[in-house]
Design an enzyme around this catalytic site. Sequence first.
Site, mmCIF file in Angstrom:
data_model
loop_
_atom_site.group_PDB
_atom_site.id
_atom_site.type_symbol
_atom_site.label_atom_id
_atom_site.label_comp_id
_atom_site.label_asym_id
_atom_site.label_seq_id
_atom_site.Cartn_x
_atom_site.Cartn_y
_atom_site.Cartn_z
ATOM 1 N N GLU A 5 16.899 -46.616 5.933
ATOM 2 C CA GLU A 5 17.577 -47.668 5.120
ATOM 3 C C GLU A 5 19.189 -47.335 4.789
ATOM 4 O OE1 GLU A 5 15.241 -47.224 1.509
ATOM 5 O OE2 GLU A 5 14.274 -49.198 2.073
ATOM 6 N N GLU B 72 8.056 -49.999 7.778
ATOM 7 C CA GLU B 72 7.407 -49.695 6.528
ATOM 8 C C GLU B 72 7.241 -50.934 5.794
ATOM 9 O OE1 GLU B 72 9.783 -47.224 3.655
ATOM 10 O OE2 GLU B 72 10.365 -45.808 5.424
HETATM 11 C C1 GAL Z 1 11.311 -47.143 1.205
HETATM 12 C C2 GAL Z 1 12.061 -45.790 1.927
HETATM 13 C C3 GAL Z 1 10.945 -44.702 1.862
HETATM 14 C C4 GAL Z 1 10.352 -44.776 0.491
HETATM 15 C C5 GAL Z 1 9.972 -46.036 0.084
HETATM 16 C C6 GAL Z 1 9.420 -46.293 -1.431
HETATM 17 O O1 GAL Z 1 12.559 -48.163 1.010
HETATM 18 O O2 GAL Z 1 12.493 -46.078 3.155
HETATM 19 O O3 GAL Z 1 11.360 -43.490 2.291
HETATM 20 O O4 GAL Z 1 11.195 -44.203 -0.478
HETATM 21 O O5 GAL Z 1 11.104 -46.938 -0.042
HETATM 22 O O6 GAL Z 1 8.149 -45.248 -1.546
#
Ligand code: GAL
Length: 993
Positions: A209, A305
């Site tokens: 990110e 994700e």
């Molecule tokens: C995403 C990030 C993860 C985690 C998630 C929220 O944006 O890449 O590392 O923080 O959010 O659980």
Amino acid sequence: MELSRRTFHALAGTAALGFALTGSGSPTSANPSRPAPTGPPPPVPSADGRPHEIGFDHHSLIVDGRRLVLWSGEMHPFRLPSPSLWRDVLEKMRAHGYNAVSAYVAWNHHSPAPGRYDFTGVRDLDLFLRTAAETGMYVILRPGPYINAEVDAGGFPGWLTATEGRARTSDPTYLRYVDEWLTAVNAIVAKRLFTRGTGTVLLYQIENEYDAHVDEPSGRAYMSYLYEKVRADGIDVPLFHNDKGRNGHWAPGSFGTGGEKGRWLYGFDGYPEPDEVPPDWGSFGTGGRKGGATASPKTPGFVPESGGGWFDPWGGSWFDGKGYAEARRTRDAAYERRFYLTNLANGITLHNVYMTYGGTSWGWLPAPAVYTSYDYGAAFDEARNATPKLAPMHQIGQLLRFVPDLARLNRGKSVRAADERIKVYHLANPDTGARFYVLRNDTGEAVSSPLPDAGIDVPVTVPARDAKLIAANLRLGRRTLVHSTVQPMVSLTAGRQDIAVFAGRRGEMAQVVLECADEPTPMRLDAEPAWSWNLGKLNITAPLGAGGLSRVRVEGDGVDTPMLVLFADDATALRLWPHETPSGPLLVYGPALLRSAELRGSTVHLTGDTTGATGLEVWGPRGITHVTWNGRPVPSRISASGSLLALRPLPGVTRPALPALDGWRRRSGNPEAEPDFDDSDWTTADKETTFSTTPVPDGQPVLFADDYGFHYGDVWYRGEWTGEDGIESLSLAYSTGTQGLLMAWLDGEPLGTHRMPVPGKDRARQGTWTAKAAFDLPEELRKKFRAERPETGRRRHVLSVLVRRMQHDMDGEALGTHKAARGLTAVTFAGGSPEVKWRIQGAATPDPVRGPMNNGGLHGEREGWHLPEYDDKDWKDAQLPRADRRQGVTWYRTDFRLDVAPGVDASVGLVLDDDPGRAYRVQIFLNGWNMGQYINDVGPQHTFVLPNGILRTRGANTLALAVLSDGTTPSGPRDVRLALLGAAAGGVPVTAV
Ligand code: GAL
């Protein structure tokens, strides 16, 4: 008992024969003789010693020339400190249709100091990668260097917070440390790459990110540097980045150096709110600033994700953590269907759900935002139990595995449902002609509608705020599905028959229409299904879930191989386990989990879990006549559906009894507050400069704990001066993570406890976590100062301060805020201006096994009071709860024995409970391992999972609780008990950690 009516039927041999072909007319066309375009499911990956090629086009990955849809789940080995249990979770994921696991690797978990990297014990990354390969899972590895992930400093080691240089840029000092880390981690990863056949690492992510310096040369130089470094370390699989929020950041060609072209994928993440209309993120529309997957038209749709739950913050504030049941409720199975099927409909063929097993942020791992449990409301809970959220994951995962048509889909011509409250995505495979319709209902009531545009004139039901995928013109074995009103789940050939499974919601009426040129003679194997045949079409209907699995055999239609059509509701589908073997696939029905299946001679050897008594039925390759379950022969017979059917149910599990926790022993644990405590071996805090982002206040030495090498947990200060007896009050400025606190004593007398206030909704204040604790000296203390003058007239004073510093900022914005100070920042006095000599003490040298994040600097931790081998026989006996009011630290210890039967996988938790008005918190140590922090008056966490391996399920355990109470209320703890969080007959062998 899981024994369904269906199993009883089968056991009793009463499966009814189907009859009553209704309908009229004679065959109008010959049997379709299209070759099965799909072939067997893609090979299960393993470390097979052969080189492999990983390519892609805009549809999907192409592995060794075959399309692969990645259906992946996130788990973090560092959040499950028991390597044996990695296998448990991976086997469970694999059985439920996941073909890949995605894992961050946390730099801080592996590095206690610059130049020191530990990949042993609970840090054995190689073992994790080998286990993934052994369980047939591809790996998406994400070693950062920055990971976010709700861990301390976003994964940066504590020591990095005290170094020069700007992290997450091309700053040379930072890059030197990054090189150290990547060299260490890549040496392990390079040995487990799928390209080399020595492991199953398929994809590798750099950074996470990273959107802060995306348009700046230094940001691009940083990303290029990481890319080149990872390549130079021999990582030859495709690399990618996880773009925060579909902005098109770091699409191919965006580094400016061109280095990343060709072997670089674009990926973005998404965490939609449950009440959102699922966004179109790919070929169907434009999501985000630059269009989500459309930002990179030559690479396949990739969501590294996709939110599968959400993290939960501490309670007691405006962001008020509610516990993970809430995340699991709001992001339930229907949420998964709505969002993930929309993802698939948008051409996403690399799909990872964050989290799938969340685990535990044990020790000092959690970021300030979160508490110990990282359950996440994920499909598998923190105690490793399957939840109902697995129903859609399992069904979609098996479908993607067994129906390869889904790997190459184009948008089909626009199709509308008669009732337009159902949104329709039409997708078509150009090679096979298979069509898929994702139907989504964003309204609050169930909608049933025909799809005349798709030739489906019976109503298809989509429940409120739910979605489903139906198929048309899909080759299933040797027959063709005209269409279905429920989702296909599995298509395979076992022995002499093709098997097709359809699944849907309980109570739904499923309709499956097959091309059937000749009039068939279906055989009803269960009571529910009915059928009719007309104009070359066989129309089978079955209400779902009426009694477990509903079976119909289609034969006599001129096709030489019969087809078994199985109908299952969600719960039933969760007991259906397709499994590939070298001699062909098999399908198992009954147990709560199938871990492995091995064919030897005429016997199929199955291993897995049962939670209640259950039937067992196996459709396997030809010649299989015997079955064993977890090593024991299971008497069976061949059923009318061609399965091997157990004659007796498999036993369930006897839930183990857990002992009460008593026999507590107690010792108070803050001698540092005493004026005469010997602090001569403490570190003098007299630095004048720091690399922290927090400025050093004028006239103060650097008091920040990280500058003296104390990066985790509690830190003590002792400030000493002589004279200046007129002090009236003092002010202690300090900085912590969320829920930090400070306790102070002057000359051994408690001054009070200050709790870091939770900032309001003002975002600007969030993450700063600084406060001033102001204490007036109580009148008695002032009197004492005046009265007890030594002969010199200059009295020695000691100010003792304990700071529960909590964690470093996660620094998601790449502003360097992981370097914000932790600990005291400035101390000022009224009524005098003493010259204070400061000393600081924190955690001892890191525990070589449990690692640097296991301990802070409490006296008991430094003295090993948390360790099982510590001898506490001179401690006082104690009854809980303790009613005294006392500011400071008190330790409690007890031992308990467990005697869980071999072959039973019991998941045990520690529950703490009390009147929420009592102001205290507890650090929980099980056999020396820091299993987390309970804050009685904050919550919401009350149950702490104790992973087997750390917990001795057959043997002695030591529990140590370090209780910090602020003295304003009676201290705790009150109820401390063990709870059984899950039990199954089966499990994996567990080696003690
Ligand atoms: C995403 C990030 C993860 C985690 C998630 C929220 O944006 O890449 O590392 O923080 O959010 O659980």
